[in-house]
Design a protein around this motif. Structure first.
Motif, PDB file in Angstrom:
ATOM      1  N   THR A  30       2.318  -5.617   0.466  1.00 58.32           N
ATOM      2  CA  THR A  30       1.092  -4.828   0.347  1.00 58.32           C
ATOM      3  C   THR A  30       0.705  -4.648  -1.122  1.00 58.32           C
ATOM      4  OG1 THR A  30       2.416  -2.800   0.436  1.00 58.32           O
ATOM      5  CG2 THR A  30       1.455  -3.589   2.490  1.00 58.32           C
TER       6      THR A  30
ATOM      7  N   ASP B  60      -5.532  -7.837   5.901  1.00 55.46           N
ATOM      8  CA  ASP B  60      -5.586  -6.742   4.934  1.00 55.46           C
ATOM      9  C   ASP B  60      -4.156  -6.402   4.504  1.00 55.46           C
ATOM     10  OD1 ASP B  60      -5.874  -4.337   3.598  1.00 55.46           O
ATOM     11  OD2 ASP B  60      -7.198  -3.432   5.098  1.00 55.46           O
TER      12      ASP B  60
ATOM     13  N   THR C  96      -8.136  -5.443   9.466  1.00 55.10           N
ATOM     14  CA  THR C  96      -8.165  -4.446   8.394  1.00 55.10           C
ATOM     15  C   THR C  96      -7.925  -3.058   8.970  1.00 55.10           C
ATOM     16  OG1 THR C  96      -9.486  -3.525   6.580  1.00 55.10           O
ATOM     17  CG2 THR C  96     -10.673  -4.174   8.565  1.00 55.10           C
TER      18      THR C  96
ATOM     19  N   GLU D 117      -6.539  -7.594  -0.893  1.00 55.40           N
ATOM     20  CA  GLU D 117      -6.447  -6.213  -1.371  1.00 55.40           C
ATOM     21  C   GLU D 117      -7.474  -6.114  -2.478  1.00 55.40           C
ATOM     22  OE1 GLU D 117      -3.644  -5.549  -4.203  1.00 55.40           O
ATOM     23  OE2 GLU D 117      -3.124  -7.629  -4.409  1.00 55.40           O
ATOM     24  N   ASP D 118      -7.069  -5.805  -3.752  1.00 53.43           N
ATOM     25  CA  ASP D 118      -8.064  -5.869  -4.818  1.00 53.43           C
ATOM     26  C   ASP D 118      -8.337  -7.312  -5.232  1.00 53.43           C
ATOM     27  OD1 ASP D 118      -5.624  -6.321  -6.000  1.00 53.43           O
ATOM     28  OD2 ASP D 118      -6.012  -5.069  -7.758  1.00 53.43           O
TER      29      ASP D 118
ATOM     30  N   TRP E 183      -8.924   3.855  10.625  1.00 55.95           N
ATOM     31  CA  TRP E 183     -10.019   2.884  10.553  1.00 55.95           C
ATOM     32  C   TRP E 183     -11.270   3.492  11.171  1.00 55.95           C
ATOM     33  CZ3 TRP E 183     -12.057  -0.133  14.875  1.00 55.95           C
ATOM     34  CH2 TRP E 183     -12.986  -1.093  14.480  1.00 55.95           C
TER      35      TRP E 183
ATOM     36  N   THR F  14      -9.254  -2.743  -1.049  1.00 54.38           N
ATOM     37  CA  THR F  14      -9.656  -3.551   0.111  1.00 54.38           C
ATOM     38  C   THR F  14     -10.963  -4.270  -0.199  1.00 54.38           C
ATOM     39  OG1 THR F  14      -8.691  -1.826   1.522  1.00 54.38           O
ATOM     40  CG2 THR F  14      -9.986  -3.527   2.619  1.00 54.38           C
ATOM     41  N   ASN F  15     -10.886  -5.339  -0.963  1.00 56.30           N
ATOM     42  CA  ASN F  15     -12.071  -6.148  -1.260  1.00 56.30           C
ATOM     43  C   ASN F  15     -12.223  -7.202  -0.175  1.00 56.30           C
ATOM     44  OD1 ASN F  15     -12.630  -4.711  -3.587  1.00 56.30           O
ATOM     45  ND2 ASN F  15     -11.504  -6.105  -4.914  1.00 56.30           N
ATOM     46  N   LEU F  16     -13.216  -7.014   0.676  1.00 58.95           N
ATOM     47  CA  LEU F  16     -13.323  -7.805   1.896  1.00 58.95           C
ATOM     48  C   LEU F  16     -14.138  -9.089   1.735  1.00 58.95           C
ATOM     49  CD1 LEU F  16     -12.922  -8.221   4.916  1.00 58.95           C
ATOM     50  CD2 LEU F  16     -14.775  -6.587   5.333  1.00 58.95           C
TER      51      LEU F  16
ATOM     52  N   ALA G 217     -13.952  -1.234   3.430  1.00 58.19           N
ATOM     53  CA  ALA G 217     -14.087  -2.179   2.329  1.00 58.19           C
ATOM     54  C   ALA G 217     -14.451  -1.417   1.052  1.00 58.19           C
ATOM     55  CB  ALA G 217     -15.158  -3.212   2.652  1.00 58.19           C
ATOM     56  N   THR G 218     -13.794  -1.758  -0.047  1.00 56.57           N
ATOM     57  CA  THR G 218     -14.076  -1.107  -1.321  1.00 56.57           C
ATOM     58  C   THR G 218     -15.096  -1.882  -2.148  1.00 56.57           C
ATOM     59  OG1 THR G 218     -12.077  -2.168  -2.203  1.00 56.57           O
ATOM     60  CG2 THR G 218     -11.878   0.110  -1.458  1.00 56.57           C
TER      61      THR G 218
ATOM     62  N   SER H  33      -3.756  -4.059   1.852  1.00 51.09           N
ATOM     63  CA  SER H  33      -3.944  -2.907   0.971  1.00 51.09           C
ATOM     64  C   SER H  33      -2.796  -1.925   1.163  1.00 51.09           C
ATOM     65  CB  SER H  33      -5.285  -2.230   1.264  1.00 51.09           C
ATOM     66  OG  SER H  33      -5.358  -1.816   2.618  1.00 51.09           O
TER      67      SER H  33
END
Length: 423
Positions: free
Chosen positions: A114, A51, A147, A87-88, A181, A118-120, A151-152, A53
């Motif tokens: 960074t 991650d 992470t 990230e995105d 988290w 947070t597109n997982l 997740a977004t 982000s």
């Protein structure tokens, strides 16, 4: 030649009292790599999903980069590593490749910066793609997901990717980073889904990294868990007539309730799958019926396993003649006695493990009690766990559980931090 696997089985009592009623004993079974394979392992094929982000900015990302570089230095040219950042958008920082140029790989890690969201799920799919390039039963195939947030994108998309990992035999090791988290249940679900095709394996797991200072140690634990020395490992404990297994606990590499499905009549069957250099251990609660004085075999423990036939499969060299399927077995014999001077003798090491399991049970029971609103019961269990943990020398965890008991009394619930630590 020494055995590839060392198998031991110990009872918590050196001498069992002669009684006219059934009694409970604890049996600790341990499996450790023997001298023949202590310095060898299967080569790795793993993807690091990192991650990057915005919340990872600063000390978090710095400590992660240093930990990854340390792991790179420990790998051999036969190991395959890939690094996927997310990230995105998802980026392949290091394409799947052998570790033939560690300085070049570490230079790429130094360039990690960074981003934003947070597109997982896309990262999980790309990790599968990278590991899939060298997927082989002669390698240890893993995805390590780190992470620090939520997740977004759609969680169900990540769950489907974890299901695919399970179907392909690629366990996910989850690393939740930082006090912010709060998705431990989601991460645990992903890890569980990734080992659905390998029941009994303890490869899919989740670690909680409370602070940047713990990153290096947790990464070393994860690296240790991938140092696999034997595969197709099956542990069976066969009990003598009249003896009944009540509960089974895995106690190493971590504590967890194995569940009743492992108990099959007068046998406990545990398909471990893989054995790493740290070994594995299990604690079985057994009910023993009345017996007359004398030595009695209460159980026989057997482990079967396989070693790669081709020595070239190892990142090292096996002694000549090893490889293929093998078996080890030991008998557990205890002495039943009426001598009161003997009855009080216990195996301190086994009892230490029993206390650790008891503390674990109390903490998880407290969490369950708190969730249904039984504050008094949950508080009592946490304080009982604190007493045991202090006796075990686990002062940091004991202090945290003491704070949770106080928080529970004042707020009526366990804090998010406490839930993560217990889970």
């Amino acid at each position: 030649m020494s055995s590839a696997i060392n198998l031991t089985s110990l009872c918590n009592r050196y001498n069992v009292p002669v009684l006219n009623q059934p009694q409970l004993v604890y049996v600790l079974t341990e499996i450790q790599p023997g001298q023949a394979i202590a310095n060898v392992r299967l080569p790795l094929n793993f993807a690091l999903l990192l991650d990057r982000s915005g919340s990872m900015e600063g000390e978090k990302i710095r400590t992660v980069k240093e930990a990854v570089k340390t792991i790179i230095d420990m790998l051999s040219p036969s190991d395959i590593i890939s690094v996927v950042t997310f990230e995105d958008r998802t980026q392949v920082l290091i394409q799947a490749q052998g570790v033939t140029n560690p300085p070049g790989l570490k230079k790429k890690i130094d360039g990690l910066r960074t981003g934003s969201a947070t597109n997982l799920a896309p990262a999980l799919r790309e990790g599968l793609n990278q590991v899939g390039r060298a997927l082989s039963p002669d390698r240890i195939n893993r995805m390590i997901l780190l992470t620090d947030g939520e997740a977004t994108d759609r969680e169900d998309d990540s769950r489907r990717a974890a299901d695919m990992a399970g179907q392909r035999g690629i366990p996910i090791i989850g690393l939740g980073f930082g006090r912010g988290w709060r998705k431990e249940d989601f991460m645990i679900d992903l890890a569980d889904r990734s080992v659905c095709a390998a029941p009994g394996s303890h490869s899919g797991s989740v670690h909680y990294i409370q602070s940047p200072g713990q990153v290096a140690g947790i990464f070393q634990e994860v690296y240790q868990s991938m140092q696999v020395v034997a595969k197709d490992v099956n542990l069976t404990i066969r009990m003598s007539q009249g003896i009944e297994a009540r509960r089974v606990w895995q106690v190493a590499p971590m504590i967890k309730d194995v569940g009743l499905s492992a108990i099959q009549g007068r046998a406990v069957s545990l398909p471990l799958g893989e054995l790493d250099k740290g070994g594995a251990a299990y604690l079985i609660e057994m009910m023993v019926p009345p017996r007359p004085e004398g030595n009695v075999r209460i159980a026989q423990t057997e482990v079967t396993y396989s070693l790669p036939i081709r020595q070239s499969s190892f990142a090292g060299t096996l002694p000549t003649g090893t490889g293929g399927a093998a078996r080890e077995a030991v008998d557990l014999v205890v002495n039943f006695t009426s001598d009161p001077s003997l009855v009080g003798q216990v195996n301190g090491r086994v009892m230490n493990i029993v206390e650790r399991v008891t503390a674990f049970k109390l903490q998880t029971q407290a969490l369950d009690e708190a969730q249904i609103g039984n504050v008094a019961g949950a508080t009592q269990k946490l304080r009982q766990a604190v007493t045991i943990l202090l006796g075990q020398g686990e002062t940091d965890l004991a202090n945290q559980m003491a704070q949770e008991a106080q928080h529970l009394e004042q707020q009526g619930q366990i804090s998010d931090e406490g839930k993560k630590t217990i889970k």
